[in-house]
Design an enzyme around this catalytic site. Structure first.
Site, PDB file in Angstrom:
ATOM      1  N   LEU A  33      30.848 -60.709  31.211  1.00  0.00           N
ATOM      2  CA  LEU A  33      32.247 -61.080  31.510  1.00  0.00           C
ATOM      3  C   LEU A  33      32.432 -61.528  32.956  1.00  0.00           C
ATOM      4  O   LEU A  33      33.539 -61.481  33.485  1.00  0.00           O
ATOM      5  CB  LEU A  33      33.221 -59.937  31.167  1.00  0.00           C
ATOM      6  CG  LEU A  33      33.173 -59.439  29.712  1.00  0.00           C
ATOM      7  CD1 LEU A  33      34.206 -58.322  29.503  1.00  0.00           C
ATOM      8  CD2 LEU A  33      33.443 -60.584  28.721  1.00  0.00           C
ATOM      9  N   SER A 125      21.019 -79.042  30.129  1.00  0.00           N
ATOM     10  CA  SER A 125      22.037 -79.972  30.627  1.00  0.00           C
ATOM     11  C   SER A 125      21.424 -81.332  30.910  1.00  0.00           C
ATOM     12  O   SER A 125      20.246 -81.429  31.288  1.00  0.00           O
ATOM     13  CB  SER A 125      22.612 -79.383  31.923  1.00  0.00           C
ATOM     14  OG  SER A 125      23.339 -80.350  32.617  1.00  0.00           O
ATOM     15  N   TYR A 150      21.964 -75.154  40.752  1.00  0.00           N
ATOM     16  CA  TYR A 150      22.293 -74.925  39.338  1.00  0.00           C
ATOM     17  C   TYR A 150      21.406 -75.802  38.440  1.00  0.00           C
ATOM     18  O   TYR A 150      20.810 -75.331  37.473  1.00  0.00           O
ATOM     19  CB  TYR A 150      23.779 -75.233  39.080  1.00  0.00           C
ATOM     20  CG  TYR A 150      24.087 -75.428  37.608  1.00  0.00           C
ATOM     21  CD1 TYR A 150      24.086 -74.345  36.739  1.00  0.00           C
ATOM     22  CD2 TYR A 150      24.329 -76.702  37.083  1.00  0.00           C
ATOM     23  CE1 TYR A 150      24.328 -74.518  35.387  1.00  0.00           C
ATOM     24  CE2 TYR A 150      24.573 -76.886  35.734  1.00  0.00           C
ATOM     25  CZ  TYR A 150      24.577 -75.789  34.889  1.00  0.00           C
ATOM     26  OH  TYR A 150      24.801 -75.969  33.541  1.00  0.00           O
ATOM     27  N   LYS A 154      18.257 -74.963  35.424  1.00  0.00           N
ATOM     28  CA  LYS A 154      18.087 -75.490  34.055  1.00  0.00           C
ATOM     29  C   LYS A 154      16.716 -76.135  33.910  1.00  0.00           C
ATOM     30  O   LYS A 154      16.005 -75.932  32.917  1.00  0.00           O
ATOM     31  CB  LYS A 154      19.186 -76.517  33.743  1.00  0.00           C
ATOM     32  CG  LYS A 154      20.581 -75.922  33.653  1.00  0.00           C
ATOM     33  CD  LYS A 154      20.704 -74.956  32.499  1.00  0.00           C
ATOM     34  CE  LYS A 154      22.020 -74.218  32.485  1.00  0.00           C
ATOM     35  NZ  LYS A 154      22.049 -73.079  31.575  1.00  0.00           N
TER      36      LYS A 154
HETATM   37  P1  NAD Z   1      30.933 -70.135  30.714  1.00  0.00           P
HETATM   38  O1  NAD Z   1      30.862 -69.685  32.131  1.00  0.00           O
HETATM   39  O2  NAD Z   1      32.268 -70.291  30.101  1.00  0.00           O
HETATM   40  O3  NAD Z   1      30.047 -69.168  29.789  1.00  0.00           O
HETATM   41  C1  NAD Z   1      28.890 -68.528  30.271  1.00  0.00           C
HETATM   42  C2  NAD Z   1      29.031 -67.047  29.942  1.00  0.00           C
HETATM   43  O4  NAD Z   1      27.859 -66.351  30.414  1.00  0.00           O
HETATM   44  C3  NAD Z   1      30.243 -66.388  30.605  1.00  0.00           C
HETATM   45  O5  NAD Z   1      30.996 -65.741  29.608  1.00  0.00           O
HETATM   46  C4  NAD Z   1      29.645 -65.394  31.580  1.00  0.00           C
HETATM   47  O6  NAD Z   1      30.439 -64.244  31.730  1.00  0.00           O
HETATM   48  C5  NAD Z   1      28.292 -65.110  30.967  1.00  0.00           C
HETATM   49  N1  NAD Z   1      27.233 -64.681  31.889  1.00  0.00           N
HETATM   50  C6  NAD Z   1      26.848 -65.259  33.059  1.00  0.00           C
HETATM   51  N2  NAD Z   1      25.818 -64.584  33.596  1.00  0.00           N
HETATM   52  C7  NAD Z   1      25.539 -63.546  32.760  1.00  0.00           C
HETATM   53  C8  NAD Z   1      24.599 -62.489  32.783  1.00  0.00           C
HETATM   54  N3  NAD Z   1      23.726 -62.341  33.789  1.00  0.00           N
HETATM   55  N4  NAD Z   1      24.590 -61.611  31.754  1.00  0.00           N
HETATM   56  C9  NAD Z   1      25.471 -61.736  30.725  1.00  0.00           C
HETATM   57  N5  NAD Z   1      26.396 -62.715  30.666  1.00  0.00           N
HETATM   58  C10 NAD Z   1      26.429 -63.607  31.669  1.00  0.00           C
HETATM   59  O7  NAD Z   1      30.126 -71.509  30.625  1.00  0.00           O
HETATM   60  P2  NAD Z   1      30.016 -72.566  29.432  1.00  0.00           P
HETATM   61  O8  NAD Z   1      30.678 -73.809  29.869  1.00  0.00           O
HETATM   62  O9  NAD Z   1      30.390 -71.941  28.158  1.00  0.00           O
HETATM   63  O10 NAD Z   1      28.441 -72.844  29.469  1.00  0.00           O
HETATM   64  C11 NAD Z   1      27.545 -72.157  28.617  1.00  0.00           C
HETATM   65  C12 NAD Z   1      26.124 -72.585  28.980  1.00  0.00           C
HETATM   66  O11 NAD Z   1      26.015 -74.002  28.858  1.00  0.00           O
HETATM   67  C13 NAD Z   1      25.728 -72.250  30.430  1.00  0.00           C
HETATM   68  O12 NAD Z   1      24.376 -71.850  30.449  1.00  0.00           O
HETATM   69  C14 NAD Z   1      25.906 -73.563  31.142  1.00  0.00           C
HETATM   70  O13 NAD Z   1      25.078 -73.668  32.266  1.00  0.00           O
HETATM   71  C15 NAD Z   1      25.506 -74.556  30.048  1.00  0.00           C
HETATM   72  N6  NAD Z   1      26.073 -75.902  30.246  1.00  0.00           N
HETATM   73  C16 NAD Z   1      27.416 -76.030  30.412  1.00  0.00           C
HETATM   74  C17 NAD Z   1      27.959 -77.305  30.643  1.00  0.00           C
HETATM   75  C18 NAD Z   1      29.442 -77.478  30.867  1.00  0.00           C
HETATM   76  O14 NAD Z   1      29.840 -78.503  31.432  1.00  0.00           O
HETATM   77  N7  NAD Z   1      30.297 -76.544  30.447  1.00  0.00           N
HETATM   78  C19 NAD Z   1      27.123 -78.437  30.680  1.00  0.00           C
HETATM   79  C20 NAD Z   1      25.752 -78.254  30.488  1.00  0.00           C
HETATM   80  C21 NAD Z   1      25.234 -76.976  30.271  1.00  0.00           C
HETATM   81  N1  UFG Z   2      35.545 -86.325  38.918  1.00  0.00           N
HETATM   82  C1  UFG Z   2      36.632 -86.784  39.644  1.00  0.00           C
HETATM   83  N2  UFG Z   2      37.529 -85.857  40.099  1.00  0.00           N
HETATM   84  C2  UFG Z   2      37.407 -84.517  39.864  1.00  0.00           C
HETATM   85  C3  UFG Z   2      36.295 -84.071  39.106  1.00  0.00           C
HETATM   86  C4  UFG Z   2      35.379 -85.006  38.666  1.00  0.00           C
HETATM   87  O1  UFG Z   2      36.773 -87.983  39.886  1.00  0.00           O
HETATM   88  O2  UFG Z   2      38.259 -83.742  40.344  1.00  0.00           O
HETATM   89  C5  UFG Z   2      34.584 -87.319  38.390  1.00  0.00           C
HETATM   90  C6  UFG Z   2      33.174 -87.135  38.920  1.00  0.00           C
HETATM   91  O3  UFG Z   2      33.015 -87.814  40.150  1.00  0.00           O
HETATM   92  C7  UFG Z   2      32.348 -87.721  37.773  1.00  0.00           C
HETATM   93  C8  UFG Z   2      33.165 -87.382  36.538  1.00  0.00           C
HETATM   94  O4  UFG Z   2      34.500 -87.130  36.993  1.00  0.00           O
HETATM   95  O5  UFG Z   2      32.281 -89.123  37.895  1.00  0.00           O
HETATM   96  C9  UFG Z   2      32.666 -86.137  35.804  1.00  0.00           C
HETATM   97  O6  UFG Z   2      32.570 -85.068  36.735  1.00  0.00           O
HETATM   98  P1  UFG Z   2      32.364 -83.552  36.242  1.00  0.00           P
HETATM   99  O7  UFG Z   2      32.325 -82.700  37.470  1.00  0.00           O
HETATM  100  O8  UFG Z   2      33.350 -83.217  35.200  1.00  0.00           O
HETATM  101  O9  UFG Z   2      30.955 -83.599  35.521  1.00  0.00           O
HETATM  102  P2  UFG Z   2      29.498 -83.995  36.069  1.00  0.00           P
HETATM  103  O10 UFG Z   2      29.017 -85.136  35.239  1.00  0.00           O
HETATM  104  O11 UFG Z   2      29.484 -84.161  37.515  1.00  0.00           O
HETATM  105  O12 UFG Z   2      28.676 -82.670  35.739  1.00  0.00           O
HETATM  106  C10 UFG Z   2      28.872 -81.935  34.524  1.00  0.00           C
HETATM  107  C11 UFG Z   2      28.621 -80.458  34.782  1.00  0.00           C
HETATM  108  C12 UFG Z   2      27.191 -80.233  35.115  1.00  0.00           C
HETATM  109  C13 UFG Z   2      26.323 -80.793  34.033  1.00  0.00           C
HETATM  110  C14 UFG Z   2      26.639 -82.253  33.807  1.00  0.00           C
HETATM  111  C15 UFG Z   2      25.859 -82.795  32.646  1.00  0.00           C
HETATM  112  O13 UFG Z   2      29.440 -79.991  35.846  1.00  0.00           O
HETATM  113  O14 UFG Z   2      26.950 -78.853  35.212  1.00  0.00           O
HETATM  114  O15 UFG Z   2      28.019 -82.414  33.530  1.00  0.00           O
HETATM  115  O16 UFG Z   2      25.998 -81.973  31.542  1.00  0.00           O
HETATM  116  F1  UFG Z   2      25.043 -80.666  34.405  1.00  0.00           F
END
Ligand code: NAD
Ligand code: UFG
Length: 340
Positions: A33, A125, A150, A154
């Protein structure tokens, strides 16, 4: 199948739970959490029409606590979402990111193998491609240089999982490389619940629309893209969630090592997203052009063919559903689950 879902209280995990139950699977959630609220699990149970979702507030770095969960439940597979995910925070706190994401996964993998559970789906990712050598990006595209800790967690964990599977072919490892997840469940009851100022585009847009933030900063309009703003492959979180259910089928047929892009294959610019949000939801989103954000690339979108051919999975929801459902969630839950 009975699935261990680490990080199941979070954004993607909660949506995946809904789809797992809909497909007839059962799940147990482990989450510390640190970035979520257990209210999400109550709502998932409601949507899924089940009484309660078994939940342990456990940090995956805590071996003893994780062992206990495995001694109570038998798992056919693990979907591993747990991890820290903020790009900007990872630049400020690299040690915390490496420690949480790497140590947590290493402990999880060890406990899994000790209990004979060698099937894992890992949340990776598109960031592992760095500045991609080709667009659309296929899984053949070589991994690149990540621009933040980050992203490196990955990339490194993909390597760890690859080497473990190579050394012990009993493992089935599916690496899912997500593109840009947005949207929310159409019920408006679960969605993304960012802490503090959102880093990502869609939660920033919804917070501007609801009046929590004054205006959106558009980071750069001089990229070599049709309107000069960054292009990304936004994918509806319900489609992404279903991708995990399809990936379980790969595990069932003993895939060994498998990597899939989960995206739509369609790139949209920042201004495309803003304009669609305004047009579909009839709300204003004031914005102004700001300098480029460090580490951003011009364009990134997937070729999702492999997931379609091998998993029978395809994203079905378009940009209008993405902006509609993102707004529906924000409008119904102005303060998310109430923890921020
Ligand atoms: P999120 O933060 O909503 O969910 C991650 C969950 O993991 C959270 O509920 C957090 O409390 C839990 N957590 C973190 N560290 C922990 C630990 N040590 N032990 C137990 N629980 C732990 O994020 P999300 O957007 O649902 O992303 C899920 C996964 O997908 C992550 O690994 C994230 O890196 C990956 N991912 C997300 C995105 C995105 O844009 N949302 C893109 C690419 C990859
Ligand atoms: N952007 C803006 N203003 C904002 C936020 C974002 O203009 O306030 C633009 C960024 O410059 C980019 C696009 O919106 O061109 C998307 O940006 P995000 O931050 O939403 O997403 P990213 O593509 O930068 O990265 C996301 C996640 C990463 C993940 C990646 C690919 O944050 O963790 O997608 O999955 F690795």
């Amino acid at each position: 199948m009975n699935i261990l879902v680490t990080g199941g209280a979070g954004f993607i995990g909660s949506h995946t739970l809904v789809e797992l139950y809909a497909a007839g699977h059962t799940a147990v959630v482990v989450d510390n959490l640190s970035n979520s609220n257990p209210e999400s699990l109550l709502r998932v149970a409601d949507i899924a029409g089940i009484g309660v979702i078994p939940f342990y507030q456990v940090d995956i770095r805590n071996r003893a606590a994780l062992e206990k969960v495995f001694s109570i439940h038998h798992f056919d597979a693990c979907i591993h979402f747990a991890g820290l995910k903020s790009v900007s925070e990872s630049v400020e706190k690299p040690w915390e990111y490496y420690e949480n994401n790497l140590s947590g996964t290493l402990v999880l993998l060890d406990v899994m193998r000790r209990h004979g559970c060698k099937n894992i789906i890992f949340s990776s990712s598109a960031t592992v491609y760095g500045d991609p050598q080709e667009i659309p990006i296929t899984e053949q595209c070589p991994k690149g240089q990540c621009t933040n800790p980050y992203g490196w967690t990955k990339s490194m964990l993909e390597q760890v999982l690859t080497d473990i599977q190579k050394s012990d072919p009993e493992w089935n490892v599916v690496l899912l490389r997500y593109f840009n997840p947005v949207g929310a469940h159409p019920s408006g009851r679960i969605g993304e619940n960012p802490n503090g100022i959102p880093n990502n585009l869609m939660p920033y847009i919804t917070q501007v629309a609801i009046g929590k933030r004054k205006e959106l900063g558009v980071f750069g309009n001089d990229y070599p893209t049709p309107d000069g703003t960054g292009v990304r492959d936004y994918i509806h979180v319900v489609d992404l969630a279903r991708g995990h259910v399809c990936a379980l089928n790969a595990i069932l047929r003993s895939c060994g090592m498998a990597i899939y892009n989960l995206g739509t294959g369609q790139g949209y610019s920042v201004l495309d997203m803003v304009k669609a949000f305004i047009a579909v939801n009839h709300v204003d989103v004031p914005y102004s052009i700001k300098p480029r954000r460090a580490g951003d690339i011009a364009a990134c979108y997937s070729d999702p063919t492999k997931a379609q051919v091998e998993l029978g999975w395809k994203a079905e929801r378009g940009i209008n559903e993405m902006v509609r459902d993102s707004w529906n969630w924000q409008r119904n839950n102005p303060d998310g689950y109430g923890n921020n």
